[in-house]
Design an enzyme around this catalytic site. Structure first.
Site, PDB file in Angstrom:
ATOM      1  N   LYS A 192       0.836  -1.199   0.000  1.00  0.00           N
ATOM      2  CA  LYS A 192       0.000   0.000   0.000  1.00  0.00           C
ATOM      3  C   LYS A 192       0.876   1.257   0.000  1.00  0.00           C
ATOM      4  O   LYS A 192       0.688   2.154  -0.789  1.00  0.00           O
ATOM      5  CB  LYS A 192      -0.918  -0.030   1.226  1.00  0.00           C
ATOM      6  CG  LYS A 192      -1.836   1.158   1.327  1.00  0.00           C
ATOM      7  CD  LYS A 192      -2.757   1.022   2.515  1.00  0.00           C
ATOM      8  CE  LYS A 192      -3.492   2.327   2.752  1.00  0.00           C
ATOM      9  NZ  LYS A 192      -4.319   2.287   3.954  1.00  0.00           N
ATOM     10  N   GLU A 225      10.617  -4.833   4.196  1.00  0.00           N
ATOM     11  CA  GLU A 225      10.672  -6.227   3.751  1.00  0.00           C
ATOM     12  C   GLU A 225      10.317  -6.339   2.272  1.00  0.00           C
ATOM     13  O   GLU A 225      11.001  -7.009   1.485  1.00  0.00           O
ATOM     14  CB  GLU A 225       9.684  -7.098   4.558  1.00  0.00           C
ATOM     15  CG  GLU A 225      10.030  -7.269   6.018  1.00  0.00           C
ATOM     16  CD  GLU A 225       9.440  -6.184   6.907  1.00  0.00           C
ATOM     17  OE1 GLU A 225       9.132  -5.073   6.386  1.00  0.00           O
ATOM     18  OE2 GLU A 225       9.302  -6.432   8.119  1.00  0.00           O
ATOM     19  N   GLY A 238      -4.609  -1.999   5.403  1.00  0.00           N
ATOM     20  CA  GLY A 238      -3.822  -3.123   4.890  1.00  0.00           C
ATOM     21  C   GLY A 238      -4.444  -4.472   5.188  1.00  0.00           C
ATOM     22  O   GLY A 238      -4.587  -5.326   4.309  1.00  0.00           O
ATOM     23  N   ARG A 239      -4.873  -4.680   6.432  1.00  0.00           N
ATOM     24  CA  ARG A 239      -5.391  -5.997   6.817  1.00  0.00           C
ATOM     25  C   ARG A 239      -6.806  -6.245   6.300  1.00  0.00           C
ATOM     26  O   ARG A 239      -7.360  -7.320   6.487  1.00  0.00           O
ATOM     27  CB  ARG A 239      -5.325  -6.163   8.332  1.00  0.00           C
ATOM     28  CG  ARG A 239      -5.960  -5.009   9.109  1.00  0.00           C
ATOM     29  CD  ARG A 239      -5.482  -4.991  10.550  1.00  0.00           C
ATOM     30  NE  ARG A 239      -5.988  -3.847  11.296  1.00  0.00           N
ATOM     31  CZ  ARG A 239      -5.410  -2.656  11.341  1.00  0.00           C
ATOM     32  NH1 ARG A 239      -4.317  -2.440  10.647  1.00  0.00           N
ATOM     33  NH2 ARG A 239      -5.923  -1.680  12.061  1.00  0.00           N
ATOM     34  N   GLU A 297      -4.013  -6.656  15.054  1.00  0.00           N
ATOM     35  CA  GLU A 297      -3.556  -5.328  14.633  1.00  0.00           C
ATOM     36  C   GLU A 297      -4.704  -4.318  14.780  1.00  0.00           C
ATOM     37  O   GLU A 297      -4.473  -3.134  14.969  1.00  0.00           O
ATOM     38  CB  GLU A 297      -3.048  -5.370  13.181  1.00  0.00           C
ATOM     39  CG  GLU A 297      -2.107  -4.221  12.856  1.00  0.00           C
ATOM     40  CD  GLU A 297      -1.314  -4.416  11.571  1.00  0.00           C
ATOM     41  OE1 GLU A 297      -0.180  -4.916  11.635  1.00  0.00           O
ATOM     42  OE2 GLU A 297      -1.829  -4.067  10.508  1.00  0.00           O
ATOM     43  N   HIS A 325      -3.876 -33.326  18.364  1.00  0.00           N
ATOM     44  CA  HIS A 325      -2.707 -34.086  18.821  1.00  0.00           C
ATOM     45  C   HIS A 325      -1.592 -33.146  19.262  1.00  0.00           C
ATOM     46  O   HIS A 325      -0.432 -33.529  19.319  1.00  0.00           O
ATOM     47  CB  HIS A 325      -2.234 -35.013  17.697  1.00  0.00           C
ATOM     48  CG  HIS A 325      -3.346 -35.910  17.230  1.00  0.00           C
ATOM     49  ND1 HIS A 325      -3.641 -37.104  17.860  1.00  0.00           N
ATOM     50  CD2 HIS A 325      -4.270 -35.747  16.258  1.00  0.00           C
ATOM     51  CE1 HIS A 325      -4.700 -37.652  17.263  1.00  0.00           C
ATOM     52  NE2 HIS A 325      -5.098 -36.851  16.292  1.00  0.00           N
ATOM     53  N   LYS A 344       9.621  -0.450  13.778  1.00  0.00           N
ATOM     54  CA  LYS A 344      10.193  -0.156  12.451  1.00  0.00           C
ATOM     55  C   LYS A 344      11.294   0.891  12.585  1.00  0.00           C
ATOM     56  O   LYS A 344      12.367   0.756  11.996  1.00  0.00           O
ATOM     57  CB  LYS A 344       9.099   0.384  11.517  1.00  0.00           C
ATOM     58  CG  LYS A 344       8.108  -0.659  11.035  1.00  0.00           C
ATOM     59  CD  LYS A 344       7.143  -0.044  10.023  1.00  0.00           C
ATOM     60  CE  LYS A 344       6.007  -0.984   9.700  1.00  0.00           C
ATOM     61  NZ  LYS A 344       4.962  -0.384   8.887  1.00  0.00           N
TER      62      LYS A 344
HETATM   63  O1  F6P Z   1       2.606  -4.151   9.921  1.00  0.00           O
HETATM   64  C1  F6P Z   1       2.082  -2.913   9.645  1.00  0.00           C
HETATM   65  C2  F6P Z   1       1.552  -2.778   8.271  1.00  0.00           C
HETATM   66  O2  F6P Z   1       1.374  -1.422   8.072  1.00  0.00           O
HETATM   67  C3  F6P Z   1       0.248  -3.555   7.990  1.00  0.00           C
HETATM   68  O3  F6P Z   1      -0.863  -2.936   8.480  1.00  0.00           O
HETATM   69  C4  F6P Z   1       0.304  -3.631   6.512  1.00  0.00           C
HETATM   70  O4  F6P Z   1      -0.615  -4.531   6.000  1.00  0.00           O
HETATM   71  C5  F6P Z   1       1.734  -4.053   6.328  1.00  0.00           C
HETATM   72  O5  F6P Z   1       2.451  -3.290   7.277  1.00  0.00           O
HETATM   73  C6  F6P Z   1       2.297  -3.865   4.951  1.00  0.00           C
HETATM   74  O6  F6P Z   1       2.216  -2.536   4.537  1.00  0.00           O
HETATM   75  P1  F6P Z   1       2.327  -2.125   3.025  1.00  0.00           P
HETATM   76  O7  F6P Z   1       1.196  -2.723   2.286  1.00  0.00           O
HETATM   77  O8  F6P Z   1       2.285  -0.632   3.021  1.00  0.00           O
HETATM   78  O9  F6P Z   1       3.643  -2.638   2.507  1.00  0.00           O
END
Ligand code: F6P
Length: 548
Positions: A207, A213, A268-269, A354, A385, A513
């Site tokens: 987003k 990452e 995002g979620r 979250e 199990h 972060k």
């Molecule tokens: O972990 C925090 C967060 O902002 C989530 O809410 C989001 O889905 C994720 O990082 C990834 O963010 P982006 O889509 O901006 O890479």
């Protein structure tokens, strides 16, 4: 903003909890022959059986009163009208719009018809998926595409991955979809070993297009492409992006026509229904993606219009609050008896934790109650199990949601009947337990001596009276999977509304972060770390030593 403890129903529920403390669920069933029917609700292809809860008529009517008093009806109206209910970011919360665009013409938000934008993006997705599936989209050497690697993390990864996996029986054969999320180089290295640079398209989902990452993995994918025969011009044939930050995606080298938009009003979620769901559409085809959206929309309509006492997200959300705040439950387990849904708890974990892992009311005051529980779980029967022992005999109260389809996509032998039998037996065992007398009798019948009976029987006692919901559907289809996930999204919102918190921001992840960047800089330089705590200093040194 009020604390939930200020609601008049809150105290009534606290008093009622005392009355219920000595009432066993078994006696509730004995007193009401119609309990199974009376504690059942239906929506969007799902039946919720909530009879195995520590709840009677008074409980349910108090919980409904609580939801009403907390302002749920107004909150639902606010969400569906595009009000800025995400107050700390001054944003609308419109994942519901992402699945309404086929059923509704317009939804004006801040002067814009957001449904028109959603439809345009769906059309763009449709064209891309069609070109990939038909073989029209070619790689830079003219070969057809066989693999798509989706790179994203958090909401830009979990939802699409879980849904693509849930819909495995609907997977199209032309293209294999892979997911990469972790900054751990082992993740992308493993995936790149499975694909060919001439026939692979990378979809970079972020987003913000600013997530460490995702950008690191996207850069690694681009380097791999370029050092394995790829060219700068060829990037447009092999890289696409989903982002609300078009400028940053262009800076990365992405061709503008390969960028799929998303908007500030999608969290995002909650974003798998947007172009973030592109890997799902590629995996199962656009028709199935539309069916997924439609299933979620059915649940939205139910949530918006069903009376509170018949409303699945409301019932499940309110019962959750009942256990968290009035029975001190710390966690909530999700146990799907469906192999393809095995990763669903991880998605709902992010969605819920979250969203409701918050300690401030909407006005910034600190909360006085517990808020979001720890969400965990995994597929049945595997968990039986592993961790079910604690569910049955541990000291903690863990409310459970059992989720099961009535029919299987793979009806071999007696597998599905056995699977289903196990699902039912677990909720039954949690409720009925085993008394000391039963344990003693069982041992006597097995020929144990009186000494053995006395020594072993207490260990076999299972207290029972442990609550669970069971969610059933005929079959896991795109529509029922869509409805199921939408159900949990709304359940999360219901609980957030009762607690008076903002379920739609996530400031808590920011500090880690920022500190991560600071520590990274220290790992790669000779900075003076003496101002850091001794533990962090020593750990930094350990890392540096290992690299030298
Ligand atoms: O972990 C925090 C967060 O902002 C989530 O809410 C989001 O889905 C994720 O990082 C990834 O963010 P982006 O889509 O901006 O890479």
């Amino acid at each position: 903003m009020r604390s939930p403890t200020e609601l008049t129903t809150w105290q009534k529920l606290a008093d009622h909890q005392q009355e219920m403390a000595n009432i066993d669920m078994k006696s509730l069933f004995a007193a009401d022959p119609k309990r199974a029917q009376n504690y059942q609700a239906n929506a969007a292809g799902w039946t919720l059986d909530y009879a195995k809860n520590r709840a009677n008529e008074t409980t349910m009517s108090l919980l409904t009163e609580l939801v009403k008093e907390a302002g749920m009806e107004e909150a639902i109206k606010g969400m569906f009208s595009g009000a800025h209910i995400n107050n700390t970011e001054d944003r609308s919360v419109l994942h519901i719009a992402l699945r309404a665009s086929q059923a509704q013409e317009s939804l004006m938000v801040d002067g814009v018809n957001v449904l028109a934008e959603v439809r345009d993006t769906l059309k763009q997705m449709e064209a891309f998926v069609q070109q990939l599936h038909s073989g029209e989209w070619r790689g830079h050497t003219g070969k057809t595409i066989t693999d798509v690697v989706s790179i994203g993390i958090g909401g830009s990864y979990l939802g699409p991955k879980v849904v693509a996996e849930a819909l495995t029986p609907y997977a199209q054969e032309q293209i294999k979809v892979h997911f990469v999320a972790n900054i751990d180089g082992s993740d992308i290295t493993g995936k790149l070993k499975q694909v060919d640079p001439e026939t692979t398209v990378f979809v970079i989902s972020s987003k913000t297009f600013g997530t460490l990452e995702t950008l690191s993995n996207a850069n690694a994918a681009r380097d791999w492409f370029l050092s394995n025969g790829g060219t700068q011009e060829g990037i447009s044939k092999h890289f696409a992006a989903v982002s609300s930050n078009v400028a940053k995606a262009v800076d990365f080298g992405m061709a503008e026509e390969n960028i799929f938009p998303m908007w500030d009003w999608v969290g995002g979620r909650y974003s798998l229904w947007s172009a973030i769901g592109l890997p799902v559409a590629i995996a199962v085809g656009m028709d199935n993606f539309y069916a997924l959206l439609d299933g979620a929309h059915q649940m939205d309509e139910h949530f918006r219009s069903a009376p509170l006492e018949e409303n699945l997200p409301v019932i499940m959300g309110a019962l959750g609050v009942w256990y968290i705040n009035f029975h001190n439950a710390q966690t909530h387990a999700l146990i799907p008896y469906d192999h393809y849904l095995r990763a669903m708890p991880a998605h709902i974990q992010q969605l819920d934790m979250e969203s409701n892992g918050k300690a401030n009311l909407l006005n910034g005051d600190g909360v006085e109650t517990d808020t979001g529980p720890i969400i965990w779980g995994g597929a049945g029967t595997n968990g039986q199990h592993a961790y079910h022992q604690l569910l049955h005999q541990g000291t903690r109260l863990v409310p459970v949601d059992f989720i099961a389809p009535l029919t299987s996509h793979n009806p071999i032998g007696e597998h599905h009947t056995q699977l289903f039998a196990n699902c039912l037996s677990q909720s039954q065992a949690l409720m009925v337990g085993k008394t000391l007398a039963q344990a003693e009798q069982e041992l006597k019948d097995a020929g144990a001596t009186p000494e053995q009976v006395a020594a072993i029987a207490p260990h076999k006692v299972i207290k029972g009276n442990r609550p669970s919901n069971t969610l059933l559907t005929d079959k896991m289809t795109p529509a029922t999977v869509g409805a199921l996930i939408a159900l949990y999204e709304h359940r999360t919102f219901v609980q957030g509304t009762i607690w008076g918190i903002n379920s739609f921001d996530q400031w808590g992840v920011e500090l880690g972060k920022v500190l991560g960047t600071d520590i990274y800089n220290r790992l790669v330089s000779d900075s003076d770390n003496s101002a850091l705590d001794a533990s962090t200093q020593a750990l930094i040194e350990a890392f540096k030593k290992a690299q030298s």
